[in-house]
Design a protein around this motif. Structure first.
Motif, PDB file in Angstrom:
ATOM      1  N   GLU A 149      42.687  43.456  48.626  1.00 57.42           N
ATOM      2  CA  GLU A 149      41.515  43.872  49.393  1.00 57.42           C
ATOM      3  C   GLU A 149      41.190  45.337  49.111  1.00 57.42           C
ATOM      4  O   GLU A 149      42.095  46.163  48.938  1.00 57.42           O
ATOM      5  CB  GLU A 149      41.771  43.660  50.886  1.00 57.42           C
ATOM      6  CG  GLU A 149      40.543  43.885  51.751  1.00 57.42           C
ATOM      7  CD  GLU A 149      40.802  43.540  53.206  1.00 57.42           C
ATOM      8  OE1 GLU A 149      39.899  43.753  54.032  1.00 57.42           O
ATOM      9  OE2 GLU A 149      41.909  43.055  53.502  1.00 57.42           O
ATOM     10  N   ASP A 150      39.902  45.658  49.029  1.00 54.78           N
ATOM     11  CA  ASP A 150      39.362  47.007  48.749  1.00 54.78           C
ATOM     12  C   ASP A 150      39.414  47.380  47.274  1.00 54.78           C
ATOM     13  O   ASP A 150      39.057  48.510  46.920  1.00 54.78           O
ATOM     14  CB  ASP A 150      40.072  48.097  49.572  1.00 54.78           C
ATOM     15  CG  ASP A 150      39.834  47.937  51.060  1.00 54.78           C
ATOM     16  OD1 ASP A 150      38.732  47.467  51.432  1.00 54.78           O
ATOM     17  OD2 ASP A 150      40.737  48.267  51.847  1.00 54.78           O
ATOM     18  N   ASP A 151      39.888  46.472  46.403  1.00 53.08           N
ATOM     19  CA  ASP A 151      39.761  46.735  44.969  1.00 53.08           C
ATOM     20  C   ASP A 151      38.283  46.716  44.577  1.00 53.08           C
ATOM     21  O   ASP A 151      37.427  46.216  45.320  1.00 53.08           O
ATOM     22  CB  ASP A 151      40.540  45.694  44.153  1.00 53.08           C
ATOM     23  CG  ASP A 151      42.034  45.941  44.185  1.00 53.08           C
ATOM     24  OD1 ASP A 151      42.447  47.023  44.636  1.00 53.08           O
ATOM     25  OD2 ASP A 151      42.792  45.044  43.764  1.00 53.08           O
ATOM     26  N   ILE A 152      37.979  47.257  43.404  1.00 61.29           N
ATOM     27  CA  ILE A 152      36.590  47.429  42.992  1.00 61.29           C
ATOM     28  C   ILE A 152      36.356  46.734  41.651  1.00 61.29           C
ATOM     29  O   ILE A 152      37.113  46.940  40.701  1.00 61.29           O
ATOM     30  CB  ILE A 152      36.231  48.929  42.880  1.00 61.29           C
ATOM     31  CG1 ILE A 152      36.411  49.618  44.233  1.00 61.29           C
ATOM     32  CG2 ILE A 152      34.800  49.117  42.379  1.00 61.29           C
ATOM     33  CD1 ILE A 152      36.248  51.130  44.171  1.00 61.29           C
ATOM     34  N   PHE A 153      35.295  45.936  41.588  1.00 59.97           N
ATOM     35  CA  PHE A 153      34.829  45.342  40.336  1.00 59.97           C
ATOM     36  C   PHE A 153      33.530  46.037  39.939  1.00 59.97           C
ATOM     37  O   PHE A 153      32.556  46.026  40.694  1.00 59.97           O
ATOM     38  CB  PHE A 153      34.575  43.841  40.502  1.00 59.97           C
ATOM     39  CG  PHE A 153      35.819  42.985  40.485  1.00 59.97           C
ATOM     40  CD1 PHE A 153      37.078  43.563  40.538  1.00 59.97           C
ATOM     41  CD2 PHE A 153      35.727  41.609  40.425  1.00 59.97           C
ATOM     42  CE1 PHE A 153      38.226  42.779  40.531  1.00 59.97           C
ATOM     43  CE2 PHE A 153      36.862  40.814  40.409  1.00 59.97           C
ATOM     44  CZ  PHE A 153      38.119  41.409  40.459  1.00 59.97           C
ATOM     45  N   SER A 162      27.659  36.891  42.457  1.00 61.54           N
ATOM     46  CA  SER A 162      29.096  36.846  42.778  1.00 61.54           C
ATOM     47  C   SER A 162      29.444  37.702  43.991  1.00 61.54           C
ATOM     48  O   SER A 162      30.606  37.726  44.413  1.00 61.54           O
ATOM     49  CB  SER A 162      29.925  37.325  41.579  1.00 61.54           C
ATOM     50  OG  SER A 162      29.785  36.453  40.486  1.00 61.54           O
ATOM     51  N   GLU A 163      28.466  38.390  44.543  1.00 62.71           N
ATOM     52  CA  GLU A 163      28.762  39.350  45.619  1.00 62.71           C
ATOM     53  C   GLU A 163      29.383  38.667  46.832  1.00 62.71           C
ATOM     54  O   GLU A 163      30.351  39.173  47.409  1.00 62.71           O
ATOM     55  CB  GLU A 163      27.486  40.080  46.015  1.00 62.71           C
ATOM     56  CG  GLU A 163      27.736  41.215  47.000  1.00 62.71           C
ATOM     57  CD  GLU A 163      26.509  42.079  47.213  1.00 62.71           C
ATOM     58  OE1 GLU A 163      26.624  43.133  47.848  1.00 62.71           O
ATOM     59  OE2 GLU A 163      25.409  41.688  46.736  1.00 62.71           O
ATOM     60  N   SER A 164      28.854  37.519  47.235  1.00 58.19           N
ATOM     61  CA  SER A 164      29.390  36.852  48.427  1.00 58.19           C
ATOM     62  C   SER A 164      30.823  36.379  48.204  1.00 58.19           C
ATOM     63  O   SER A 164      31.664  36.473  49.111  1.00 58.19           O
ATOM     64  CB  SER A 164      28.489  35.668  48.807  1.00 58.19           C
ATOM     65  OG  SER A 164      28.408  34.732  47.739  1.00 58.19           O
ATOM     66  N   ASP A 168      34.149  37.857  50.336  1.00 61.24           N
ATOM     67  CA  ASP A 168      35.100  37.027  51.084  1.00 61.24           C
ATOM     68  C   ASP A 168      36.542  37.432  50.804  1.00 61.24           C
ATOM     69  O   ASP A 168      37.425  37.240  51.654  1.00 61.24           O
ATOM     70  CB  ASP A 168      34.902  35.555  50.722  1.00 61.24           C
ATOM     71  CG  ASP A 168      33.578  35.000  51.247  1.00 61.24           C
ATOM     72  OD1 ASP A 168      33.005  35.627  52.160  1.00 61.24           O
ATOM     73  OD2 ASP A 168      33.116  33.967  50.721  1.00 61.24           O
ATOM     74  N   LEU A 169      36.783  37.990  49.604  1.00 65.22           N
ATOM     75  CA  LEU A 169      38.137  38.446  49.253  1.00 65.22           C
ATOM     76  C   LEU A 169      38.350  39.919  49.581  1.00 65.22           C
ATOM     77  O   LEU A 169      39.454  40.444  49.351  1.00 65.22           O
ATOM     78  CB  LEU A 169      38.390  38.217  47.757  1.00 65.22           C
ATOM     79  CG  LEU A 169      38.361  36.770  47.260  1.00 65.22           C
ATOM     80  CD1 LEU A 169      38.514  36.727  45.743  1.00 65.22           C
ATOM     81  CD2 LEU A 169      39.450  35.951  47.925  1.00 65.22           C
ATOM     82  N   GLY A 170      37.316  40.573  50.079  1.00 65.13           N
ATOM     83  CA  GLY A 170      37.431  41.998  50.374  1.00 65.13           C
ATOM     84  C   GLY A 170      37.276  42.884  49.162  1.00 65.13           C
ATOM     85  O   GLY A 170      37.629  44.064  49.204  1.00 65.13           O
ATOM     86  N   ILE A 171      36.736  42.325  48.081  1.00 63.87           N
ATOM     87  CA  ILE A 171      36.531  43.085  46.848  1.00 63.87           C
ATOM     88  C   ILE A 171      35.151  43.730  46.880  1.00 63.87           C
ATOM     89  O   ILE A 171      34.153  43.067  47.200  1.00 63.87           O
ATOM     90  CB  ILE A 171      36.659  42.187  45.598  1.00 63.87           C
ATOM     91  CG1 ILE A 171      38.006  41.451  45.619  1.00 63.87           C
ATOM     92  CG2 ILE A 171      36.512  43.007  44.322  1.00 63.87           C
ATOM     93  CD1 ILE A 171      39.204  42.353  45.598  1.00 63.87           C
ATOM     94  N   ARG A 172      35.075  44.995  46.545  1.00 60.51           N
ATOM     95  CA  ARG A 172      33.794  45.699  46.525  1.00 60.51           C
ATOM     96  C   ARG A 172      33.208  45.631  45.119  1.00 60.51           C
ATOM     97  O   ARG A 172      33.890  45.908  44.134  1.00 60.51           O
ATOM     98  CB  ARG A 172      33.983  47.158  46.948  1.00 60.51           C
ATOM     99  CG  ARG A 172      32.678  47.962  46.944  1.00 60.51           C
ATOM    100  CD  ARG A 172      32.761  49.129  47.917  1.00 60.51           C
ATOM    101  NE  ARG A 172      33.814  50.060  47.572  1.00 60.51           N
ATOM    102  CZ  ARG A 172      33.645  51.156  46.815  1.00 60.51           C
ATOM    103  NH1 ARG A 172      32.447  51.421  46.316  1.00 60.51           N
ATOM    104  NH2 ARG A 172      34.649  51.964  46.567  1.00 60.51           N
ATOM    105  N   MET A 173      31.951  45.240  45.041  1.00 60.62           N
ATOM    106  CA  MET A 173      31.266  45.126  43.754  1.00 60.62           C
ATOM    107  C   MET A 173      30.331  46.316  43.578  1.00 60.62           C
ATOM    108  O   MET A 173      29.492  46.591  44.428  1.00 60.62           O
ATOM    109  CB  MET A 173      30.473  43.820  43.681  1.00 60.62           C
ATOM    110  CG  MET A 173      29.818  43.576  42.327  1.00 60.62           C
ATOM    111  SD  MET A 173      29.059  41.930  42.193  1.00 60.62           S
ATOM    112  CE  MET A 173      27.620  42.163  43.230  1.00 60.62           C
TER     113      MET A 173
END
Length: 445
Positions: A149-153, A162-164, A168-173
């Motif tokens: 969670e809070d990792d960045i793509f 793919s944002e939603s 849901d996984l807590g990944i920031r795009m």
């Protein structure tokens, strides 16, 4: 090299060469590739500590949290047209207008290749968003266990769907902004934030280019090689990770300095844009006088070295495109047309031809004093103050540097116009029409 050539060099039959290549591929995939690519070969902590640029951490995250920052993009491996019509339709890319397969590259901000997904088909059902969603939902190579969670793509606009899934996984795009419907260009804030993203995202494009330096992957492959394309891409990526240096080589202090400068500028507004719009400098009623760039009228324009201009552009790409734009706008006698107005001192205006569309030109304004103060262009990204677009950098490069150096012409730049070396049917038709018009005029007289 094809098998026949290899067989000639090593005095072997094509069948022996085929078996040797197959044995080498299997051995590399079994022993070499798993140690140098894939989510299982390196931990998330190693990526953060060893393969993440301080520049990316400062631009996109809080340095205290230290998330994993991954850059994603699809690349293309071109293949032959297939006689199987189903496969032919599904491997045909509407974007590239040719058949291909798409591996998905996942790299760190230094250019280290974390993993390669695919290759995938190239039809609209296999766009970048669909590929990423497929990998996450099926938990390909335990990707959900690797990311936190809070990792960045960091991605391009093709991943917008793919944002939603990532949320849901807590990944920031992080993705460049879209121009809102009804607007012609990004706002200053949107353009600035997009520049922060592209400053990090460019590395995946360089990685794709590095992979394509292997001639096998850079040419059109026969369809008999389709079952092995994924293996060869992974082998090449493993070789890059093992033996090639990082794509980026900035020092810690330099990265911190650039990141601090960019984040500070990103909070500013474009004051020159407001001045241009409020005073109607973009209106046709505004009287601008055409001068030559070498005219004494702009003799007070600050003189800069290319290193100083690079400080303004915050990157090398805009400086490279500036030279190409300048080569197109230089006249035969070496002049460069600039517009000035007596009503607005210390501001120059210019019009730059679009590199993509012949019918489109962009107007731009540059304010200067003892140095370059501000700039504004009507192109899509022209309102930003974090760096500048190639149109503005073109004018600054020419006025501040090139016109003061006699060897800064288009020939010395390595930018040659090849038009004269190629036949032009349109030119011949135009000449014929001009001659017919003159003959007709002469007959009337």
């Amino acid at each position: 090299m094809d098998n026949q050539m290899l067989g000639t060099i090593f005095n072997m039959t094509k069948y022996q060469i085929r078996r040797a290549v197959q044995s080498a591929r299997k051995a590399l995939m079994s022993d070499f590739v798993p140690r140098n690519i894939g989510f299982s070969h390196i931990t998330r902590e190693e990526i953060i500590e060893t393969h993440t640029r301080p520049l990316a951490q400062h631009l996109l995250s809080d340095i205290t949290t230290a998330p994993a920052i991954l850059v994603l993009d699809g690349t293309y491996i071109y293949i032959q047209k297939s006689g199987n019509y189903t496969f032919s339709r599904r491997s045909f890319s509407m974007h590239k207008r040719r058949p291909l397969l798409k591996p998905m590259m996942i790299v760190s901000t230094t250019g280290y290749i974390v993993n390669v997904l695919g290759p995938y088909l190239a039809d609209p059902k296999n766009n970048d968003s669909s590929i990423l969603n497929h990998s996450i939902l099926l938990n390909t190579e335990e990707i959900q266990s690797w990311i936190k969670e809070d990792d960045i793509f960091v991605v391009d606009r093709g991943f917008r769907d793919s944002e939603s899934v990532l949320n849901d996984l807590g990944i920031r795009m992080e993705m460049p902004a879209f121009i809102p419907k009804g607007q012609k260009q990004l706002s200053t804030e949107e353009a600035n934030n997009s520049r922060l993203v592209t400053k990090v995202r460019w590395v995946v494009e360089s990685v794709n280019g590095r992979v394509k330096t292997w001639k096998y992957l850079g040419k059109t492959l026969p369809n008999s090689q389709i079952p092995y394309i994924g293996d060869y891409v992974r082998i090449v990526c493993s070789l890059c990770n093992k033996y090639r240096p990082p794509i980026t080589s900035g020092t810690f202090d330099a990265d911190i300095a650039v990141a601090s400068k960019m984040t500070m500028l990103a909070k500013k507004t474009n004051e020159l844009q407001q001045f241009v719009l409020e005073n109607g400098l973009d209106k046709r009623s505004m009287k601008w006088t055409s001068i030559d760039a070498d005219s004494n009228t702009v003799k007070d324009f600050p003189r800069l070295a290319e290193e100083d201009i690079r400080e303004l552009t915050i990157g090398v790409y805009q400086l490279k495109t500036a030279k190409s734009y300048a080569a197109e706008h230089l006249t035969d006698d070496g002049m460069f047309e600039i517009l000035v107005s007596n009503d607005v001192p210390n501001i120059v205006c210019a019009k730059i031809q679009s590199r993509h569309t012949s019918a489109k030109k962009y107007s731009l304004w540059i304010k200067y004093c003892e140095t370059i103060v501000s700039w504004y262009c009507t192109c899509k990204n022209g309102a930003r103050v974090v760096g500048m677009c190639g149109h503005i950098s073109c004018i600054i490069w020419y006025l501040a540097f090139a016109r003061h150096h006699s060897n800064a012409g288009d020939e010395s730049l390595g930018i040659r116009d090849w038009t004269e070396d190629v036949d032009d049917a349109a030119r011949a038709i135009d000449s014929s029409e001009d001659e017919d018009a003159l003959d007709h005029q002469g007959q009337e007289e």
